[in-house]
Scaffold this motif. Structure first.
Motif, PDB file in Angstrom:
ATOM      1  N   TYR A 144       5.015  13.536  17.310  1.00  0.00           N
ATOM      2  CA  TYR A 144       4.382  12.435  16.573  1.00  0.00           C
ATOM      3  C   TYR A 144       3.653  12.914  15.320  1.00  0.00           C
ATOM      4  N   TRP A 147       5.905  15.494  12.936  1.00  0.00           N
ATOM      5  CA  TRP A 147       7.237  15.085  12.507  1.00  0.00           C
ATOM      6  C   TRP A 147       7.307  13.607  12.173  1.00  0.00           C
ATOM      7  N   LEU A 148       7.123  12.728  13.182  1.00  0.00           N
ATOM      8  CA  LEU A 148       7.381  11.310  12.994  1.00  0.00           C
ATOM      9  C   LEU A 148       6.404  10.621  12.046  1.00  0.00           C
ATOM     10  N   LYS A 149       5.140  10.921  12.156  1.00  0.00           N
ATOM     11  CA  LYS A 149       4.118  10.156  11.429  1.00  0.00           C
ATOM     12  C   LYS A 149       4.353  10.164   9.928  1.00  0.00           C
ATOM     13  N   ARG A 150       4.813  11.279   9.396  1.00  0.00           N
ATOM     14  CA  ARG A 150       4.970  11.408   7.951  1.00  0.00           C
ATOM     15  C   ARG A 150       6.378  11.086   7.463  1.00  0.00           C
ATOM     16  N   ARG A 151       7.287  10.725   8.378  1.00  0.00           N
ATOM     17  CA  ARG A 151       8.692  10.600   7.986  1.00  0.00           C
ATOM     18  C   ARG A 151       9.339   9.248   8.269  1.00  0.00           C
ATOM     19  N   THR A 152       8.860   8.495   9.230  1.00  0.00           N
ATOM     20  CA  THR A 152       9.601   7.303   9.637  1.00  0.00           C
ATOM     21  C   THR A 152       8.685   6.198  10.141  1.00  0.00           C
ATOM     22  N   THR A 153       9.131   4.957   9.989  1.00  0.00           N
ATOM     23  CA  THR A 153       8.389   3.820  10.523  1.00  0.00           C
ATOM     24  C   THR A 153       8.414   3.777  12.039  1.00  0.00           C
ATOM     25  N   LEU A 154       9.268   4.594  12.651  1.00  0.00           N
ATOM     26  CA  LEU A 154       9.316   4.671  14.113  1.00  0.00           C
ATOM     27  C   LEU A 154       8.195   5.546  14.682  1.00  0.00           C
ATOM     28  N   ASN A 155       7.312   6.028  13.803  1.00  0.00           N
ATOM     29  CA  ASN A 155       6.258   6.954  14.243  1.00  0.00           C
ATOM     30  C   ASN A 155       5.457   6.393  15.418  1.00  0.00           C
ATOM     31  N   PRO A 214       4.403   6.509   6.066  1.00  0.00           N
ATOM     32  CA  PRO A 214       5.317   5.370   6.106  1.00  0.00           C
ATOM     33  C   PRO A 214       5.081   4.435   7.289  1.00  0.00           C
ATOM     34  N   VAL A 219       6.374  -0.018   4.441  1.00  0.00           N
ATOM     35  CA  VAL A 219       7.811   0.113   4.157  1.00  0.00           C
ATOM     36  C   VAL A 219       8.520  -1.236   4.143  1.00  0.00           C
TER      37      VAL A 219
END
Length: 303
Positions: A144, A147-155, A214, A219
């Motif tokens: 989370y 990786w995820l928090k800074r890259r995708t709305t699925l964070n 994001p 987004v």
């Protein structure tokens, strides 16, 4: 006389500084989040029941869950200190960007808390509980936060699995396995998480955009975010009913869950109509009350 006054003033000053230091470390652990973490883990242990006759093990597992949560939250703040220093909401409130705790001290606190948590879960809850605790901590930090928090709305959607894990840990500590009831507890929290955080993200849309995070409203916009919030609420409410039957909960739970759910729907409907910060803050605030009250209802004896 004069020296005693000086000593008294010095002692008061030292106590004040120590108090401020302790408060800063407490903020690093995010105490409000920890209360929900502790409650959801505790409810799972009570429903499972095996540790109720072993208070020292029960307390050890609960403390281990708390320390794992504190470690995860502190590591999150350590890695997100660049984001926190940009966002107005966190710049002056969190201990690292405000300068109350150095990044090195925060990292040290995190590692000590993590090691203590895994040790306690192993000793009081067994290997499965310890592995789940370690996996949850690693997932929250590596998957989370980094990786995820800074890259995708699925964070928030994927990252929410970490926040939903305390019932799995608490249940495994008593039963030595994970069954349907803790899985349903996990799913309730997992479905609640996007509703909670997307409401906050609407309130802080500009700050997240400035920080380059994001989050969904940044987004896709607020209207599309409201649609997805409504979808998750539509999935969450039947899950709370399924949980009630699966765990054999009583009439008080079903009545309370229904009332709480109707209020949640009303908050979401208000956000849908108005799409303003006031309605988003109202939903965000109530979402905390909703989850805490829902899990407290599970502690009421059946029958």
């Amino acid at each position: 006389m004069g020296s005693s006054i000086v000593e008294t003033v010095a002692a008061v000053g030292l106590a004040t500084r120590m108090g401020e230091r302790c408060k800063a470390y407490l903020l690093l652990a995010k105490p409000r989040i920890l209360l929900l973490v502790a409650l959801t883990g505790l409810v799972a242990m009570v429903l499972e029941g095996s540790l109720l006759g072993a208070p020292w093990r029960f307390s050890g597992v609960l403390l281990g869950i708390l320390l794992a949560g504190a470690a995860a939250n502190a590591l999150n703040q350590y890695w997100d200190r660049d984001i926190d220093s940009v966002m107005a909401r966190t710049r002056n409130k969190r201990p690292i960007p405000s300068g109350k705790i150095s990044p090195r001290e925060a990292l040290g606190f995190s590692l000590v808390a993590a090691l203590a948590a895994i040790w306690l879960l192993q000793v009081a809850g067994g290997s499965l509980a310890a592995l789940l605790g370690l996996g949850t901590l690693g997932f929250y930090v590596l998957i989370y936060t980094l990786w995820l928090k800074r890259r995708t709305t699925l964070n928030i959607v994927v990252g929410g699995a970490a926040g939903a894990a305390p019932p799995l840990i608490g249940w495994a500590a008593g039963a030595g396995e994970v069954g349907w009831v803790p899985a349903l507890l996990f799913l309730v929290i997992f479905l609640w998480t996007p509703v909670h955080f997307w409401a906050l993200a609407i309130c802080l849309k500009e700050e997240y955009a400035q920080a380059g995070v994001p989050m969904l409203p940044v987004v896709v916009g607020e209207r599309a975010t409201c649609v997805r919030i409504a979808i998750y609420v539509a999935l969450l409410l039947p899950m709370t009913v399924w949980l009630g039957f699966g765990a054999g909960l009583g009439a008080v739970y079903f009545f309370g869950a229904t009332v709480l759910g109707l209020i949640l729907v009303a908050k979401v409907a208000a956000l849908w109509r108005r799409k303003d910060r006031q309605a988003a803050w109202a939903l965000f605030g109530y979402s905390n009350v909703y989850l805490a009250a829902l899990f407290l209802l599970m502690l009421i004896p059946r029958g």
